[in-house]
Design a protein around this motif. Structure first.
Motif, PDB file in Angstrom:
ATOM      1  N   VAL A 103       0.865  -1.174   0.000  1.00 21.62           N
ATOM      2  CA  VAL A 103       0.000   0.000   0.000  1.00 21.62           C
ATOM      3  C   VAL A 103       0.904   1.226   0.000  1.00 21.62           C
ATOM      4  O   VAL A 103       1.777   1.358   0.860  1.00 21.62           O
ATOM      5  N   LEU A 104       0.710   2.099  -0.980  1.00 19.67           N
ATOM      6  CA  LEU A 104       1.511   3.315  -1.097  1.00 19.67           C
ATOM      7  C   LEU A 104       0.669   4.508  -0.693  1.00 19.67           C
ATOM      8  O   LEU A 104      -0.433   4.707  -1.212  1.00 19.67           O
ATOM      9  N   THR A 105       1.183   5.328   0.233  1.00 20.60           N
ATOM     10  CA  THR A 105       0.457   6.507   0.692  1.00 20.60           C
ATOM     11  C   THR A 105       1.439   7.621   1.015  1.00 20.60           C
ATOM     12  O   THR A 105       2.650   7.484   0.797  1.00 20.60           O
ATOM     13  N   GLY A 106       0.922   8.730   1.528  1.00 15.80           N
ATOM     14  CA  GLY A 106       1.765   9.861   1.876  1.00 15.80           C
ATOM     15  C   GLY A 106       1.472  10.357   3.280  1.00 15.80           C
ATOM     16  O   GLY A 106       0.347  10.243   3.766  1.00 15.80           O
ATOM     17  N   ALA A 150     -10.933   5.235  -9.304  1.00 19.68           N
ATOM     18  CA  ALA A 150     -10.714   4.703  -7.959  1.00 19.68           C
ATOM     19  C   ALA A 150     -11.591   3.476  -7.733  1.00 19.68           C
ATOM     20  O   ALA A 150     -12.748   3.441  -8.160  1.00 19.68           O
ATOM     21  N   ASN A 151     -11.023   2.487  -7.034  1.00 22.69           N
ATOM     22  CA  ASN A 151     -11.780   1.285  -6.678  1.00 22.69           C
ATOM     23  C   ASN A 151     -12.683   1.511  -5.480  1.00 22.69           C
ATOM     24  O   ASN A 151     -13.760   0.921  -5.382  1.00 22.69           O
ATOM     25  N   ARG A 152     -12.235   2.351  -4.555  1.00 21.87           N
ATOM     26  CA  ARG A 152     -12.992   2.646  -3.348  1.00 21.87           C
ATOM     27  C   ARG A 152     -12.880   4.137  -3.056  1.00 21.87           C
ATOM     28  O   ARG A 152     -11.810   4.731  -3.221  1.00 21.87           O
ATOM     29  N   VAL A 153     -13.968   4.739  -2.594  1.00 20.10           N
ATOM     30  CA  VAL A 153     -13.976   6.138  -2.150  1.00 20.10           C
ATOM     31  C   VAL A 153     -14.398   6.139  -0.685  1.00 20.10           C
ATOM     32  O   VAL A 153     -15.433   5.577  -0.336  1.00 20.10           O
ATOM     33  N   ALA A 199      -7.522   0.669   2.218  1.00 22.80           N
ATOM     34  CA  ALA A 199      -6.534   0.032   1.343  1.00 22.80           C
ATOM     35  C   ALA A 199      -5.926  -1.195   2.009  1.00 22.80           C
ATOM     36  O   ALA A 199      -5.686  -2.212   1.345  1.00 22.80           O
ATOM     37  N   LEU A 200      -5.683  -1.132   3.309  1.00 21.44           N
ATOM     38  CA  LEU A 200      -5.149  -2.283   4.026  1.00 21.44           C
ATOM     39  C   LEU A 200      -6.151  -3.434   4.049  1.00 21.44           C
ATOM     40  O   LEU A 200      -5.773  -4.606   3.931  1.00 21.44           O
ATOM     41  N   ARG A 201      -7.426  -3.105   4.189  1.00 22.99           N
ATOM     42  CA  ARG A 201      -8.451  -4.156   4.138  1.00 22.99           C
ATOM     43  C   ARG A 201      -8.482  -4.803   2.753  1.00 22.99           C
ATOM     44  O   ARG A 201      -8.608  -6.034   2.626  1.00 22.99           O
ATOM     45  N   LEU A 202      -8.359  -3.990   1.730  1.00 22.29           N
ATOM     46  CA  LEU A 202      -8.359  -4.509   0.366  1.00 22.29           C
ATOM     47  C   LEU A 202      -7.126  -5.376   0.127  1.00 22.29           C
ATOM     48  O   LEU A 202      -7.211  -6.437  -0.507  1.00 22.29           O
ATOM     49  N   ALA A 203      -5.985  -4.939   0.644  1.00 16.55           N
ATOM     50  CA  ALA A 203      -4.757  -5.725   0.505  1.00 16.55           C
ATOM     51  C   ALA A 203      -4.893  -7.085   1.176  1.00 16.55           C
ATOM     52  O   ALA A 203      -4.402  -8.099   0.660  1.00 16.55           O
ATOM     53  N   GLN A 204      -5.566  -7.124   2.317  1.00 17.76           N
ATOM     54  CA  GLN A 204      -5.764  -8.391   3.006  1.00 17.76           C
ATOM     55  C   GLN A 204      -6.624  -9.334   2.169  1.00 17.76           C
ATOM     56  O   GLN A 204      -6.390 -10.544   2.141  1.00 17.76           O
TER      57      GLN A 204
END
Length: 258
Positions: free
Chosen positions: A56-59, A177-180, A190-195
């Motif tokens: 997961v890439l974020t800022g 975007a896949n999720r808003v 994003a972490l939930r999606l990664a799981q």
């Protein structure tokens, strides 16, 4: 006394996911040569560890990335890594799924970093834009090439020719975007999606990415031929046997990546 320079890109392992955070909030996470090198290194960390299934890439600081550091560019710095593109990502081909979690600004090269990811999760008030034409440039980190493939031609051209941004809600409506999510919730989603991705076979996930890349612009005959080579490799893997066995035994599969 020697001072230790804090990293400009941080990594954190959360289960089977590597959270990669651009950590230069005072510059809105703009990408200079050092950020590009450290982001490339973080992606290498993701690829090298078999226990990591997705990134997961974020800022940091409520901003994804404002793109290229123009001040550094004026000093002669390059935000590109040879063979890997802007930020060490836009021309790279990571084998593992990568999700962009966007809060705040994803402008110029920041937007292009998100486009280089496989999935995008955005806060509803985030801002996506490619303002390069306002500075005499074009979105050369993948924006001009990728955006017209992701959304209808005329909508992509509006981004590219006006340089005007849209918010996260509109990005979702456009299919970018896949999720808003609500503000501040992009990383958690994003972490939930990664799981969810991590529950699937890692060899299959990597094969999906390779076939999608190979099929882009290729004649169907070539795409199917390449896909057959990938299927042959998968069918010989231990993970395929495990997947079939787990299905028959009505239990979760235990993937080994072999």
């Amino acid at each position: 006394m020697n001072s230790i320079t804090p990293p400009l890109v941080r990594t954190e392992r959360i289960g089977s996911t590597l959270l990669i955070t651009l950590d230069r909030p005072e510059a809105r996470n703009a990408v200079d040569a050092a950020v590009a090198a450290q982001l490339a290194s973080s992606l290498d960390e993701l690829e090298a560890d078999p226990n990591l299934r997705a990134g997961v890439l974020t800022g940091e600081g409520g901003t994804f990335s404002a793109g290229m550091d123009l001040k550094a560019a004026l000093r002669g710095e390059s935000p590109e890594i040879e063979g890997r593109g802007f930020g060490g990502l836009t021309e790279a081909e990571p084998g593992k799924p990568l999700i962009a979690a966007v809060e705040g600004f994803a402008m110029g090269g920041g937007f292009e970093l998100a486009l280089a990811c496989d999935l995008i999760v955005t806060a509803e008030d985030a801002r996506f834009g490619l303002p390069e034409v306002k500075r005499g440039l074009i979105a050369a980190g993948g924006g001009v090439i990728r955006l017209p493939k992701r959304i209808p031609h005329h909508l992509a051209m509006e981004f590219l020719l006006t340089g005007e941004p849209v918010d996260g809600r509109r990005a979702g409506e456009l299919g970018l975007a896949n999720r808003v999510t609500a503000r501040g919730q992009a990383v958690a989603e994003a972490l939930r999606l990664a799981q969810r991705l991590a529950e699937n076979a890692p060899l299959a996930l990597a094969a999906v990415k390779r076939v999608v890349r190979a099929a882009d612009g290729a004649p169907d005959s070539e795409a199917f031929a390449y896909q057959r080579t990938q299927m042959k490799t998968l069918m010989a893997s231990a993970d395929v046997r495990e997947g079939m066995t787990a299905f028959a035994e009505r239990r979760p599969a235990q993937w080994t990546g072999r």
